[in-house]
Design a protein around this motif. Structure first.
Motif, PDB file in Angstrom:
ATOM      1  N   ARG A 154       0.833  -1.208   0.000  1.00 50.53           N
ATOM      2  CA  ARG A 154       0.000   0.000   0.000  1.00 50.53           C
ATOM      3  C   ARG A 154       0.864   1.252   0.000  1.00 50.53           C
ATOM      4  NH1 ARG A 154      -3.970   0.219  -2.442  1.00 50.53           N
ATOM      5  NH2 ARG A 154      -4.205   2.410  -2.608  1.00 50.53           N
ATOM      6  N   THR A 155       1.962   1.231   0.740  1.00 51.18           N
ATOM      7  CA  THR A 155       2.870   2.375   0.787  1.00 51.18           C
ATOM      8  C   THR A 155       3.485   2.628  -0.586  1.00 51.18           C
ATOM      9  OG1 THR A 155       3.352   1.958   3.113  1.00 51.18           O
ATOM     10  CG2 THR A 155       4.936   3.313   1.918  1.00 51.18           C
ATOM     11  N   ALA A 156       3.898   1.560  -1.270  1.00 52.82           N
ATOM     12  CA  ALA A 156       4.464   1.709  -2.615  1.00 52.82           C
ATOM     13  C   ALA A 156       3.425   2.273  -3.587  1.00 52.82           C
ATOM     14  CB  ALA A 156       4.982   0.364  -3.122  1.00 52.82           C
ATOM     15  N   ILE A 157       2.211   1.733  -3.553  1.00 55.27           N
ATOM     16  CA  ILE A 157       1.152   2.202  -4.453  1.00 55.27           C
ATOM     17  C   ILE A 157       0.839   3.672  -4.194  1.00 55.27           C
ATOM     18  CG2 ILE A 157      -1.324   1.972  -4.996  1.00 55.27           C
ATOM     19  CD1 ILE A 157      -0.920  -1.085  -4.517  1.00 55.27           C
ATOM     20  N   GLU A 158       0.699   4.045  -2.940  1.00 50.43           N
ATOM     21  CA  GLU A 158       0.388   5.438  -2.607  1.00 50.43           C
ATOM     22  C   GLU A 158       1.541   6.366  -2.979  1.00 50.43           C
ATOM     23  OE1 GLU A 158      -2.551   6.711  -1.759  1.00 50.43           O
ATOM     24  OE2 GLU A 158      -3.291   4.660  -1.995  1.00 50.43           O
ATOM     25  N   GLY A 159       2.784   5.899  -2.805  1.00 44.64           N
ATOM     26  CA  GLY A 159       3.940   6.706  -3.208  1.00 44.64           C
ATOM     27  C   GLY A 159       3.952   6.966  -4.702  1.00 44.64           C
ATOM     28  N   VAL A 160       3.645   5.923  -5.487  1.00 41.74           N
ATOM     29  CA  VAL A 160       3.574   6.066  -6.939  1.00 41.74           C
ATOM     30  C   VAL A 160       2.457   7.043  -7.303  1.00 41.74           C
ATOM     31  CG1 VAL A 160       2.945   4.850  -9.075  1.00 41.74           C
ATOM     32  CG2 VAL A 160       4.631   3.861  -7.523  1.00 41.74           C
ATOM     33  N   ASN A 161       1.285   6.839  -6.716  1.00 40.65           N
ATOM     34  CA  ASN A 161       0.140   7.707  -7.014  1.00 40.65           C
ATOM     35  C   ASN A 161       0.401   9.153  -6.605  1.00 40.65           C
ATOM     36  OD1 ASN A 161      -1.260   5.509  -8.015  1.00 40.65           O
ATOM     37  ND2 ASN A 161      -2.419   5.179  -6.133  1.00 40.65           N
ATOM     38  N   ARG A 162       0.936   9.338  -5.421  1.00 41.71           N
ATOM     39  CA  ARG A 162       1.180  10.690  -4.899  1.00 41.71           C
ATOM     40  C   ARG A 162       2.141  11.475  -5.779  1.00 41.71           C
ATOM     41  NH1 ARG A 162       3.029  12.239   1.212  1.00 41.71           N
ATOM     42  NH2 ARG A 162       2.728  14.464   0.960  1.00 41.71           N
ATOM     43  N   ASN A 163       3.117  10.784  -6.326  1.00 38.91           N
ATOM     44  CA  ASN A 163       4.126  11.461  -7.150  1.00 38.91           C
ATOM     45  C   ASN A 163       3.821  11.386  -8.638  1.00 38.91           C
ATOM     46  OD1 ASN A 163       5.868  12.403  -5.064  1.00 38.91           O
ATOM     47  ND2 ASN A 163       6.432  10.288  -4.702  1.00 38.91           N
ATOM     48  N   GLY A 164       2.634  10.895  -8.998  1.00 40.15           N
ATOM     49  CA  GLY A 164       2.223  10.868 -10.401  1.00 40.15           C
ATOM     50  C   GLY A 164       3.114  10.006 -11.272  1.00 40.15           C
ATOM     51  N   LEU A 165       3.541   8.853 -10.756  1.00 39.54           N
ATOM     52  CA  LEU A 165       4.491   8.014 -11.481  1.00 39.54           C
ATOM     53  C   LEU A 165       3.840   6.845 -12.210  1.00 39.54           C
ATOM     54  CD1 LEU A 165       7.207   7.957  -8.698  1.00 39.54           C
ATOM     55  CD2 LEU A 165       7.160   9.388 -10.756  1.00 39.54           C
ATOM     56  N   GLU A 166       2.508   6.806 -12.252  1.00 45.13           N
ATOM     57  CA  GLU A 166       1.815   5.688 -12.878  1.00 45.13           C
ATOM     58  C   GLU A 166       2.279   5.465 -14.322  1.00 45.13           C
ATOM     59  OE1 GLU A 166       0.243   8.355 -11.596  1.00 45.13           O
ATOM     60  OE2 GLU A 166      -0.929   7.612  -9.915  1.00 45.13           O
TER      61      GLU A 166
END
Length: 103
Positions: free
Chosen positions: A77-89
């Motif tokens: 969940r931390t990895a997914i939220e980090g990706v989402n938060r930084n717009g790295l999708e």
């Protein structure tokens, strides 16, 4: 260094003396904490104390599995939220980008 020099030692003593949790619960929670903190010596000692307190190996193993699963979920969940938060999708374009999620 004497542990009694620290104010937190009084809090630890009071928490350990609480009647709100059984000794069994205290052993299992303490073991879960040492596992997640990565202390090998503490974990070995906690497992030994749990066994001496009559907690069977199967229960200890189940608790280790549960602690591992909870931490795996937090890590994912931390990895997914980090990706989402930084717009790295968009940085990942392969099938592995779903991080095990369907979609």
């Amino acid at each position: 260094m004497d542990p009694s020099e620290f104010v937190i030692s009084k809090t630890l003593e009071a928490t350990g003396a609480s009647n709100a949790l059984t000794d069994r619960e205290k052993h299992l929670i303490g073991l879960a904490v040492t596992l997640t903190r990565g202390c090998i010596a503490c974990t070995g000692g906690r497992i030994e104390k749990a066994l001496e307190a009559g907690i069977d190996y199967e229960t200890i193993r189940a608790m280790v599995d549960l602690a591992g699963a909870v931490n795996a979920g937090v890590t994912m969940r931390t990895a997914i939220e980090g990706v989402n938060r930084n717009g790295l999708e968009e940085a990942c374009t392969g099938p592995e980008c779903t991080m095990g999620l369907s979609g």
